[in-house]
Design a protein around this motif. Structure first.
Motif, PDB file in Angstrom:
ATOM      1  N   THR A  58      -1.759  -8.723  -4.740  1.00  0.00           N
ATOM      2  CA  THR A  58      -0.875  -8.081  -3.761  1.00  0.00           C
ATOM      3  C   THR A  58       0.484  -8.782  -3.584  1.00  0.00           C
ATOM      4  O   THR A  58       1.522  -8.102  -3.645  1.00  0.00           O
ATOM      5  CB  THR A  58      -1.596  -7.921  -2.407  1.00  0.00           C
ATOM      6  OG1 THR A  58      -2.713  -7.044  -2.609  1.00  0.00           O
ATOM      7  CG2 THR A  58      -0.683  -7.327  -1.355  1.00  0.00           C
ATOM      8  N   CYS A  86      -5.564  -1.182  -6.821  1.00  0.00           N
ATOM      9  CA  CYS A  86      -6.806  -0.821  -6.122  1.00  0.00           C
ATOM     10  C   CYS A  86      -6.968   0.706  -6.029  1.00  0.00           C
ATOM     11  O   CYS A  86      -8.080   1.227  -6.094  1.00  0.00           O
ATOM     12  CB  CYS A  86      -6.895  -1.473  -4.735  1.00  0.00           C
ATOM     13  SG  CYS A  86      -5.768  -0.836  -3.506  1.00  0.00           S
ATOM     14  N   CYS A  97      -4.979   0.382   0.708  1.00  0.00           N
ATOM     15  CA  CYS A  97      -4.752  -0.949   0.151  1.00  0.00           C
ATOM     16  C   CYS A  97      -4.676  -1.927   1.314  1.00  0.00           C
ATOM     17  O   CYS A  97      -3.613  -2.369   1.709  1.00  0.00           O
ATOM     18  CB  CYS A  97      -3.455  -0.938  -0.643  1.00  0.00           C
ATOM     19  SG  CYS A  97      -3.038  -2.529  -1.320  1.00  0.00           S
ATOM     20  N   HIS A 145      -0.376   0.261  -6.203  1.00  0.00           N
ATOM     21  CA  HIS A 145      -1.234  -0.940  -6.284  1.00  0.00           C
ATOM     22  C   HIS A 145      -2.507  -0.597  -7.084  1.00  0.00           C
ATOM     23  O   HIS A 145      -3.092   0.479  -6.902  1.00  0.00           O
ATOM     24  CB  HIS A 145      -1.590  -1.352  -4.848  1.00  0.00           C
ATOM     25  CG  HIS A 145      -2.286  -2.665  -4.734  1.00  0.00           C
ATOM     26  ND1 HIS A 145      -3.600  -2.844  -5.116  1.00  0.00           N
ATOM     27  CD2 HIS A 145      -1.862  -3.876  -4.283  1.00  0.00           C
ATOM     28  CE1 HIS A 145      -3.953  -4.096  -4.889  1.00  0.00           C
ATOM     29  NE2 HIS A 145      -2.915  -4.748  -4.390  1.00  0.00           N
ATOM     30  N   GLY A 166       0.816  -1.215   0.000  1.00  0.00           N
ATOM     31  CA  GLY A 166       0.000   0.000   0.000  1.00  0.00           C
ATOM     32  C   GLY A 166       0.852   1.269   0.000  1.00  0.00           C
ATOM     33  O   GLY A 166       2.079   1.224   0.075  1.00  0.00           O
TER      34      GLY A 166
END
Ligand code: SF4
Length: 327
Positions: free
Chosen positions: A60, A223, A231, A221, A20
Motif C-alpha cells: 500500500t 487487492c 482496500c 490496488h 483504495g
C-alpha cells in the motif's frame, strides 16, 4: 454540492489517500474540477507506521507513492510511532507520538509525552463508536489532524481536506456532513488556520466510483483484482469470514501472530467467534493467484498506475463484492 463551497477558493488540497477506490475517486474528481496539480497533496496515514508489517498490506505505501508520481502530485506520509502494534500492546503507558513528513524534508514527531496512562491489550472492537474502534481515531483521524495543526505552513491560509466516506457503506457514513470545518480548523484563532473538510462522494454509488476510475484508466490496488471489495487494512477488524480466510491464506505467518494475540487478550475481534473459527468457516477468494498475491505482498509496486495504451481496462474481481469495512 454545498452552496457555501467554492472549490477553487483554497491554497492547498489534501486528499486523505488510502490507496483504495474511494480516495482514488476523490482525487480524480478533484482533477476533473480543474484544480491545479501543484496545489494537491496526497496524505497517507500508514497503519503499521515504522514498526514492520503487522496489519496492513505490504504494497500500500508504495502503491500510493507511485500513484502520486504518475500524476505528478506531492505525497506525504504520517503515522503513529510504532503503528497499530504498539497501540495494541499499550500497557499502562502513554499513547505514542505522531510522526509526519514535513514539506521541507525530514520527519517531525509530536506528542507522546502527556496524557493518561492506559492499557489496551485488545483489538479494536467492531463498533461505530471510535472510543472502542480505536484504530480509526488513533491511527488515522488524529494523526491527520495533528499533522496539520503542527505545520506552520497551514496557518494564514485556506486548506481543503478531502476524504472518501460514502453513505452506501454504512448508515453512520450516510449521516456524515459533505462539507464542514475540519477537526484541525482554527480560523478564529490568531493562527488563522482555515481548514475545511469535503466528502464529495458521500452520495455516490459504487458504479460511479468504477466509472470515474475507468474514465482515467487507473490500475487499482492489487487487492481488488484478488477479490477484495474494499482496500482497508489487510486484516481489517470488520473483515468477514471470506476476507479473513483469504488474508490468512496469503499471509499465513502474520495471521498466526494475530491469532496468538487474540488468544492472549482473551477478547475476540469478531463478537461471535474467535479468529480461527471464523477463518475455517470462510471461503478463500477464487481470484487470488500467486502473481497477484506477490504484487500485494511486495513493498515495491512496479506496475503502471495508469493502464498502458495496449491494455484494456477491466473491472476487478472485487467490484460490487462483499462490503467489509469500517462503519
Ligand atoms: S481499515 Fe479496519 S482495521 Fe484498519 S484502521 Fe480502518 S477500521 Fe481499523
Amino acid at each position: 454540492m454545498n452552496s457555501l463551497l467554492n472549490i477553487h477558493n483554497y491554497d492547498t488540497y489534501i486528499i486523505s489517500f488510502s490507496g483504495g477506490k474511494d480516495s482514488t475517486a476523490c482525487f480524480l474528481w478533484l482533477l476533473e474540477q480543474g484544480v491545479p496539480l501543484h496545489k494537491i497533496e496526497l496524505w497517507h496515514q500508514n497503519i503499521d507506521g515504522d514498526n514492520g508489517q503487522f496489519f496492513d498490506w505490504e504494497v500500500t505505501p508504495d502503491y500510493c507513492r507511485k500513484f502520486a508520481e504518475a500524476f505528478g502530485v506531492k505525497i506525504y506520509f504520517q503515522w503513529k510511532s510504532g503503528g497499530f502494534k504498539r497501540e495494541l500492546l499499550r500497557n499502562n503507558s502513554l499513547t505514542a507520538p505522531i510522526c509526519f513528513e514535513a514539506s521541507e524534508g525530514g520527519i517531525n514527531e509530536v506528542g507522546g509525552t502527556r496524557g493518561k496512562l492506559s492499557t489496551r491489550l485488545k483489538f479494536p472492537q467492531q463498533s461505530p463508536d471510535l472510543k472502542v474502534r480505536w484504530c480509526s481515531s488513533y491511527l488515522k483521524i488524529d494523526v491527520c489532524a495533528t499533522s496539520i495543526r503542527n505545520q506552520e505552513r497551514f496557518n494564514n491560509q485556506r486548506t481543503l481536506v478531502i476524504s472518501g466516506e460514502r453513505g452506501e457503506e454504512s448508515p453512520q457514513r450516510a449521516k456524515y456532513k459533505i462539507f464542514e470545518a475540519d477537526k484541525s480548523d482554527a480560523r478564529n484563532s490568531n493562527k488563522k488556520r482555515h481548514v475545511d473538510r469535503l466528502r464529495p462522494i458521500r452520495d455516490w454509488k459504487e458504479q460511479q466510483i468504477w466509472d470515474i476510475i475507468k474514465r482515467h484508466r487507473i490500475r487499482v490496488h492489487p487487492c481488488y483484482y484478488m477479490g477484495w471489495n474494499r482496500c482497508s487494512c489487510k486484516f481489517c477488524i470488520f473483515s468477514g469470514r471470506n476476507q479473513f480466510a483469504s488474508a490468512a491464506y496469503i499471509s499465513p505467518e502474520q495471521i498466526k501472530d494475530i491469532i496468538r494475540l487474540e488468544k492472549e487478550f482473551g477478547c475476540t475481534i469478531n463478537r461471535k467467534c474467535d479468529l480461527t473459527t471464523l477463518i475455517q468457516s470462510g471461503t478463500i477468494y477464487s481470484d487470488i493467484t500467486t502473481k497477484l498475491a506477490r504484487i500485494a505482498l511486495s513493498h515495491i509496486y512496479t506496475l503502471s498506475i495508469i493502464m498502458l495504451d495496449d491494455e484494456e481496462w477491466f473491472l476487478p474481481a472485487g467490484a460490487f463484492g462483499e462490503n467489509c469495512g469500517s462503519t
